[in-house]
Each structure stands twice: as structure tokens, then as C-alpha cells.
Design an enzyme around this catalytic site. Sequence first.
Site: not given
Lengths: 437, 437
Positions: B16, B45, B131, B138, B189, B192, B203, B207
Site C-alpha cells: 500500500v 520510513a 477510511e 469502498i 497473492g 499472505e 482481521d 473491522k
Amino acid sequence: MNAEPLKVAVLGCGVVGTEVVRRLSEKRDLLADRIGAPIELAGVAVRDLRRSRGLAIDPQLWTDDPLALVKRDDVDIVVELLSGTEPAHSLITTAMEHGASVVSANKALLATHGPALHETAALHDVDLTYEASVAAAIPLLRPLRDSLGGDRITRVVGVVNGTTNYILDRMTQTGGAFGAALREAVERGYAEADPTADVAGTDAAFKAVILASLAFHTWMPPEHVYREGITGVTATDVADARACDRVVKLVAVLERIPSRHGREGILARVHPAMVPRTHPLADVRGADNGVIVETPDTGPLLFRGAGAGGAPTSSAVVGDLVTAARRRVLGHQETTAPATAPERTQGIGDLRTRYHLRIGVNDSLSGLDGVTSVLRFHDVGVDSARRSRTAGRDALVVITDAVREPDLRTAVDVLAGLPSVDTPPRFMRLLDPADAR
Amino acid sequence: MNAEPLKVAVLGCGVVGTEVVRRLSEKRDLLADRIGAPIELAGVAVRDLRRSRGLAIDPQLWTDDPLALVKRDDVDIVVELLSGTEPAHSLITTAMEHGASVVSANKALLATHGPALHETAALHDVDLTYEASVAAAIPLLRPLRDSLGGDRITRVVGVVNGTTNYILDRMTQTGGAFGAALREAVERGYAEADPTADVAGTDAAFKAVILASLAFHTWMPPEHVYREGITGVTATDVADARACDRVVKLVAVLERIPSRHGREGILARVHPAMVPRTHPLADVRGADNGVIVETPDTGPLLFRGAGAGGAPTSSAVVGDLVTAARRRVLGHQETTAPATAPERTQGIGDLRTRYHLRIGVNDSLSGLDGVTSVLRFHDVGVDSARRSRTAGRDALVVITDAVREPDLRTAVDVLAGLPSVDTPPRFMRLLDPADAR
């Protein structure tokens, strides 16, 4: 909470206005929590003071003098729920000149006077928001402006008029004609007594202008939107769509495309189209709305939900009201004016897409030869062709490859003159995920 | 444009981060237009300075000292793209203490330290937005906070993890086992190398906490989210779902429900569920995400699109960056901290829903009698029952009416002890539009 109450004036108290005023009182505590200060109704301007609206508010708050209401210096936010551009335009201009932020649901007004209204808002340092003007409760304008603020949007395609979607949905379900479906929509309250703005596509075209301003950062005059309504859609069109696994929808499409002469620009168009059943917009049923926004980074993003009605529209109005009120509490205004620049707008003649053609022939066998040779001559590629016999009449149904609209129209004119063709050919555009790429 | 450039520091340069840094330079002009001032990279960094990332930026901008970077007083905005809670937590706290606004994509961090981070942001009058932490590109968090700011949200249900959705989608398409689909996801891909956080539902649970904070204005600790991953989902579950016209999805459901003892509270749960094929979430394919938000005024609102990946996530990060930057240009900050209040959180034992049960029996005829009488005794209504024979083994497949989870679990325990039952019963929750109402 010791904060001073924020004073809200409401202009217009029809279906949406009634719901908004009711919510301001029913949700008093919730709104005060979210805003950080209570909301106080300063007045409700209506045309006819004698009409009962079933709202338990202080009778002193009703007024038939909206101008006096918006001139009051103690009003913080004006909620404008009128229809048409006047007197809405002068009223909210006066409101902003007197320091009030404005929340509007008026698409005709915003599409026609958007740039001037934003200038007034910036000049007087007030907020101007209008989430309810497009797709009612579906959060769409704010995401376009803020969440996608760093994206280059390439295309917006949507079903943005609930009335026409309801009518076309009924035609699809019953196989019936436009007139019958329209009467049903009026009876059930999905269409107004005068449904012209909806069925002629005018309402959708106003929304297209507002969407273009946020997606492409340019204001185009409403008359630059190519517009075709649904009054000409027949039961045969609906049946033809079904035969190729599609449904007829009134779509609004906004995209940056090259013109015939290679110059980039924005084409905004509103027209009936045959949409594949597997397309996300085919799932937009009844009076719902759905909008797909495409950018290279995100791919297609779908927003779907209730697109009309008092309660959903009031949700968007109150959402804007909460945001404007929060900023008042914090002592600053929002960056309401999207940076815009004039962009070239394209005409429908710059469109390149696929078409569905129905050609009435008096002899389908020899007809096919003549038709395909005309199409070939005018560079209209044929993806598929079939013979159709409906109510004793022969026809050829052709789905074309992607072609320029002027070529298609020329071919259609020539076809109309063939001796084997006995009914002027009808055409309808197809909507495909990869359209116009 | 004469405005001073805004300085942006980026922490972390994985998939990202690389996309974000690339866009800051590629979209330099577009971003300057939308913000009203140019963006200037202050530093990036990374842990390993020697790794090449294919980015054409001034080599001086790379640093392996993130703390020194966030302490610089000339940095306006810090983009935090690290994983895990530390050192992210201390770094962005330091950044805010030094006056920088923060854009984060780190769901573990926000779910764990959201309230403290928002306090720091408010104290130092800076923006904190994230976001990208839920549903990538989205637009979801900003609509929840702003557009629906006047609504009482009753329910949020979504597919919010792309990796598990890809795996379950593959299992549905191929009829294969979890392991094979997981290997394929890693190879392509979509997962992970260590996919634990995704497949265990951690995860999605993070959220869910973030969604709860915006939808219900309360922060709950991540461990209050009921969580079941997809590692136990079998090919038989997928086939059973298909047999009742459903698909298995990992869903996150947030809703305000009464407890067994009648007290209102928020139940947040993440688990595999059988979703009807006609449900909008059934159309969320591959690594996409989809979220439905329900309020009494709006009805269900659907948001769908790319839920993961470098480009979509960078779109959300840059969108937040543009908004934070605009506010810097205007000289004020956003009302970032949603007003929150502690809410009671419910346990899975408070859930009332429908279940799919598979009960291995050594004699399906006499088995049926025993099973139904146990279910009846424990108040588990039977909506439908069928016999199934897979790989030479008999089973009864039951779909229950809506029942309380403890009743269902007790019934399942008792069933496991019946002489006619030779395999411990498996159950999976159903997701229905009218669930738990």
C-alpha cells in the site's frame, strides 16, 4: 450540554419536509448528542397555512412568508425543500447572504444554478450541501467529493430515478405497456400526478449534472445532457431485452470519452438501455436507486438503496443538517465548493456503444440479406441476428458491435427506406460493463 | 497556486505504501488542484533501507528512523501504513503531539486503541481518519459518520475480509477443501504467507470494532466480538449451503439486540454463515467486500467494491489525505472524534437466529424420530429436514426456525449422545434479511 441551540428554518413542508420536521423533534436528543448542541426549529414556511400536516409543533412557527424567515439573522441553517428553481434560488441566496448555511434537496435548482450558489456560499463563508438531491438516502455526493477526492473518476453509471425504475420494473414483470404501468405507479404513490419530469428523464438529467460536478469537477448546463425518457418504451422493447437476457432501465451515464475528432470531454446521457441481467444495475428493483462509480485505482464501486420517498430523503437531509450544525458548533465552515473547471461536453454523436435493433420486415428471409448489407456498408458490425415473429408481424432483431451513434443512425435511416422493411427500425442502446472503452 | 506546500510523511512502504508514494508524485497536479496547495513528501520510513521499491523519489527521503520523522515540526500529515499496534501506536501519538494530522490504514491499531487515539487527536486539534482500514476503497466510514449522522443505525452486516471471501468463493466454485483453496489464495497473492489473521477472523473482528464505533457510537474491545474463522469450513458445508440455495460467507454482523434477560446492547459477531443466493452479499465475489447498513428511515443501503489490494487501499488513503490537507489549507480541523458512549455488549448466547444442522446418523429412518424429538424438547423449531447420503454415510440435515443459540447448543450436545447419532452434529448460522428481528 450547555451549548446555545442552533436555529433551523425549513422551507416547504410536503412529503419530505413533514418527515424532516418530525425527525427534528423525535430525534431531538440523538441529534443534540451528535451535534454537540440542541436543534431548535425557527420556522416552517409553507404556501398554504390552512393545510393540516399532522405535526405537533408550536403553531407560531408556521409562516407563509419565507423571505422574512430567511432574512432573520438568528437562523443558523436553512433547509430548502421546495421544487423548481424559483423562488428557491432567491430564497437560499438571501439566506446565505444573511449568514445561514443551506441544506437543499432541490436537484433542478442545483443543476441550474450550482456554480452561482457555491460562489455565494464561499463569499459568505457558509455551508451548502445537497446529498438528498441525488439518490435520496444513499450516501453518494459526500463520498464522491471526499472519499474519492484523490481519485480520477472515469465513469459514473446509475439508475437515479425511482419512478421510472418502478414503471420499467412493472413492465418487465407484467409484460404490459407503459401506460398501464404508469397508472399503477401513480395509484401506488410512486409517481406524481404530473409525472412528466420523471418519465421524460428531466429529473435524471438534473441529477447527472450534479454527479458530473462532483465526479468530473465541472458544471455543465442541464441542456448539455443528452436526454431520452421512457415514454416511448414498448412492451416489445421489454420482451426483446428479455430475449437477450437483459432488462430495460433508464440509465444515467457520465464518462470522459474522446469526441469523433479525438478531443477529450465529458458525455452525460440519460436514456433507456438494455442492461445485462448479471449487471449490478439489473438488481436495482422497484423505486430503488443504484450508482456505480469507476476509477482506475478502485475498480467499480456500487452504491445501492432507497432512491426516493419521504423517510429516505429526510435521512439525507438530516445527515447534511448534522454536518452543517457540527461545523457551526466548532465555529468553521466546510469546503463546500468543489474546485471546478470548464470541460468540453460531448454530444450523443460522440458515443460509441452497442445497439439493439428491431427491424420490421415483410419477408424475413430476403430481408435479412438486405439489412445486413446495409449495416455492413455503414460500418455497423453485427454481433448477432435473429428472426422474430410477434403478433403476426415479422422482424429482424440485430445486436450490433460497438459503433459510433451517427453511423448507426445513418444505417437506420437507410434501412427505413428498403422495400423489404415495412416498419421504421427501432434501436436501443446496450449498457455493458466495458461500454465505450 | 501560491499556497505553501503541505508536508507528508509516510510510515511503512509495503504494497500500500508503495502505491501511495507513487500516487503522490503521479497525481501531483490533480492533488494540488483538489487541495488548494501542493503536497510535498517529507520522508518515508522503512525497516530495511536496502530493499528496492522501484520508486523514483529523492534518496534522501528514505529513513529507518520513523520516530525522528514524526517528531519533525514541519510535517503536516503522517500516513501510517504499518501493521500491528506497536510501534504504530506510539509513533502516531507522537506525530499528533507534534501537530500532525494522521491518516491510518491500520485496523488492529484503531480497534485496540481507537478511543485513546481520538482523545490525543482532539487534545492537539488534529485530524485522525482511517477510511482504508475497513473495506479498502469502498467509501464507508465517512458515510457512516457524516451522511448517516442523523440516523439510528440498527444493523450493519458485511463481507469485510477479501482473503476469506476469495477462499470461500473458490471452495464454492470447485467443491474443494479449505486447504487447497487457501494454497491457491497464497499462490495468487490473495492471502499472505501467514494468513492466520484473515482465516481466523481476527482481521474481520478488528473491522467490526471500527464499524461499531461509527454505527453505534461506542467503542468495544476487540475481544468482545464473537469470532469464528473459516478454517473449520468443509466441502460438505459448502455443498450443504448449495443444497438450500445458499453460499457460505464469512460475515461480520453488528446489531442492537435485547439480551436473554431483555437488556439492550450491541452484539458484534464474525463467523461463517450460509447466505441466500438472492442476498446482496451473495454477489460479493472474489476478494471484493460488501457492506449493508440498515436504518429505519433508509432501509438497507449497500456498499460494494474492491476490499483489498494496493491500488484500492491507496485510493482510500489518498482520499483521507486530501480531506485532511484541505482542512489544513483552510486552517481548521475536522470533528474527527465520533461522540461515543459505553454500550452494553452482548455475547453470542444472546443471539437468536436460524441454523443449519448436519447430524450424522447410523440409521436415518429411526434417527429422524429421535432427532426431531430432542429438538422439540429443547424448543428448537424445525423449518425443514432432509436425509443426505454422502460418501456412504447417512446424515440428517435440518434447518431450524429462529432459536436462541444456547438452546441450539444444548440440543446439539444432547443429540451427540443419542445412540442413532454417530458423528457429532455440525451447525452453521444462517444469514437472512430478517435475522434476529
